[in-house]
Design a protein around this motif. Sequence first.
Motif, short mmCIF file in Angstrom:
data_model
loop_
_atom_site.label_atom_id
_atom_site.label_comp_id
_atom_site.label_asym_id
_atom_site.label_seq_id
_atom_site.Cartn_x
_atom_site.Cartn_y
_atom_site.Cartn_z
N THR A 1 0.82 -1.20 0.00
CA THR A 1 0.00 0.00 0.00
C THR A 1 0.86 1.26 0.00
O THR A 1 0.51 2.26 -0.57
N GLN A 2 1.98 1.15 0.63
CA GLN A 2 2.75 2.36 0.82
C GLN A 2 4.20 2.21 0.36
O GLN A 2 4.80 1.17 0.59
N PRO A 3 4.71 3.25 -0.26
CA PRO A 3 6.13 3.22 -0.56
C PRO A 3 6.93 3.42 0.73
O PRO A 3 6.45 4.02 1.68
N ASP A 4 8.10 2.87 0.77
CA ASP A 4 8.87 2.93 2.01
C ASP A 4 9.63 4.24 2.18
O ASP A 4 9.66 4.83 3.23
N ILE B 1 11.33 8.00 0.27
CA ILE B 1 11.41 8.94 -0.84
C ILE B 1 12.43 8.37 -1.83
O ILE B 1 13.35 7.66 -1.46
N ARG C 1 2.82 -1.84 -8.98
CA ARG C 1 1.60 -2.42 -8.43
C ARG C 1 0.67 -2.78 -9.58
O ARG C 1 0.86 -2.34 -10.70
N GLN D 1 0.99 -0.77 -12.89
CA GLN D 1 1.40 0.63 -12.75
C GLN D 1 2.74 0.74 -12.04
O GLN D 1 2.98 0.04 -11.05
N GLN E 1 9.16 7.79 -7.40
CA GLN E 1 9.26 9.04 -6.66
C GLN E 1 10.69 9.54 -6.82
O GLN E 1 11.58 9.13 -6.09
N SER F 1 11.28 14.47 -3.52
CA SER F 1 10.10 14.65 -2.67
C SER F 1 9.01 15.43 -3.40
O SER F 1 7.85 15.40 -3.01
N VAL G 1 4.76 8.51 -13.27
CA VAL G 1 3.77 7.43 -13.17
C VAL G 1 3.48 6.89 -14.56
O VAL G 1 3.25 7.65 -15.51
N GLN H 1 1.14 3.66 -16.50
CA GLN H 1 0.17 2.58 -16.27
C GLN H 1 -0.20 1.92 -17.60
O GLN H 1 -0.53 2.60 -18.58
N PHE I 1 2.74 10.12 -16.97
CA PHE I 1 2.86 11.54 -16.67
C PHE I 1 3.89 11.80 -15.57
O PHE I 1 4.29 10.90 -14.83
N LYS J 1 4.43 14.23 -12.26
CA LYS J 1 3.67 15.06 -11.31
C LYS J 1 4.64 15.86 -10.45
O LYS J 1 5.58 15.29 -9.87
N ALA K 1 2.34 21.50 -0.63
CA ALA K 1 1.24 20.59 -0.30
C ALA K 1 -0.08 21.06 -0.91
O ALA K 1 -1.05 20.31 -0.97
N ARG L 1 0.47 18.19 -13.25
CA ARG L 1 0.76 16.94 -13.94
C ARG L 1 0.82 17.21 -15.44
O ARG L 1 0.03 18.02 -15.96
#
Lengths: 406, 141
Positions: free
Chosen positions: A23-26, A28, A34, A77, A81, A84, A89, A91, A110, A112, A117, A122
């Motif tokens: 679910t999560q990247p570890d 940066i 996935r 996909q 990263q 930061s 990406v 797919q 693309f 991004k 924040a 993109r």
Amino acid sequence: MYRKTGMTTLLLAALSCGNTWATQPDEISSLSVRGFGTLGVARSSSDHAEFARDFSQPKGIKGGQWSGRIDSILGLQANWQATSQLELVGQLVSRYRYDESRDPEVMWAFAKWEPDARVALRAGRIGADFMMLADSRLVGYSSLTVRPPTDFFGPLFFSHFDGADASLTWPLGKGLVRGKLFGGTISEKTPLALELWDTSGASTRGLVLDYLTGPWQLRASTAYVGYSNDIQYARRLADLLRGTAVPSASIAADALKVAGTTTRYDTLGVVYDAGPLQVQAMLNSIRHEAGYLHNSHAGYLLAGYRLGTVTPYAGVSWWKSKLKSPSTGLADPDLNDAFDFVMGTTVADQTTYTLGARWSLCRNTAIKLQWDAIRGSAASKLPFVRSQPDWNGRTNVISAVVDFIF
Amino acid sequence: MALRTILLSLILMLLAPHAAADLVVVANPKSGIERLSQDEVINIYLGRYRRLASGITAEPVDLAGDVEQKARFYRRLVGKTQAEINAYWARLIFSGRTRPPQVAENVEAALDYVAARPGALAYVERAQVDKRVRIVFEMGE
């Protein structure tokens, strides 16, 4: 045989509930790969028109035969990263597509950039923000129903565009306002009624505004599509009409012109998502400059309530055309019939009642069963493929799918 | 008097295990924030808006796997199961919209991460809080 073995392997992998979904990247500066997929079968009771998931599908299902054609999808996909603030990406998706193959398509590609924040930019091949909860209509695991309501999302003939979008998020009151501008060119082909329509060179631009507060999400959006290609069979008929040199027939011929015209697509939507309860509702209005394409409005209301690991849901959706009625003014019955036939291919007039249940089998796999009762008029040909003269606008669709992510 | 003592003891007995299992959200003391509202925690953890009032970008930390503490955090924050949170992130990740929280293998690693980065946030039991971090949101029982 190879295909069957591949599908079986995928199904077994999905049902094994492997703990592979990262679910999560570890960290940066990381690369993650996935995937998602759906293995599904569906049947539509009517013999007289083929039910398809959306406009991209050249053949649908009919006659009570079970088929895995319309809902089975596999996607992969990669996210990189780079820094930061910068993410790349890509797919690839294999699905039943306009040329009847399942050749992989580049759905996203693309870069991004998030300098802050509050800001995200993109550029590349990106998805249009048509659904309230996602840019992709293909990730079954992420949604409640087997497929997005066909009455509402079916006419969206493109899944992506090549261009850019910019979104800005800022706090307002107790909630957040998110605005997004997008624009680009479309390069997809869509089977429309009688043949393939190449929409390459069409352009799109639009604005999406969301307000999120607590469990509520409110949405208003507007988008334009400008066409650069005619629909070939309509163009051939237009040439015949102009050939009569009758002024009223020339006006009718102009109505068949799509190149150089625009479509405006407006939506309003609301989502209430609190604990086990999820309710979604959207309305749209589609207005075409082209006389050949009837304006329409559509909507859907969908509600689900989780009970343990099962979420039963119910919904209603509708899609109604507001008919334009140009006429040739000719005495030639053949030309008039052809004109009326072509104008009749773009009519939608139906309501769909949906009942279903989603069972979260494990953290990366869900099973869904769904029943759709489509109740329309005999004129409702646009949502279907190859409707026959004795089509009465009514069919029942039963679907069973396994959705998974990995 | 005896009745009051018994009542107090009963209340303390009822509260004690709950207090020990209290979940709190902690931040780095250099984050520039004293408190977060529940809406702010939701916005940060669900990737809607990750800017702290101090202007620092928030970096939420999640626990790896399907641990009970993580399930309890999301259940109390938004009333969702782990499967629903997974589906939520699948929706956003496969749309290329936003990044899910960073992952820490365990609570100690989460606290180390928060202690090292001004914008980092983590959810831990109240009893696990140490002097390197500051409680900015209390979830209660």
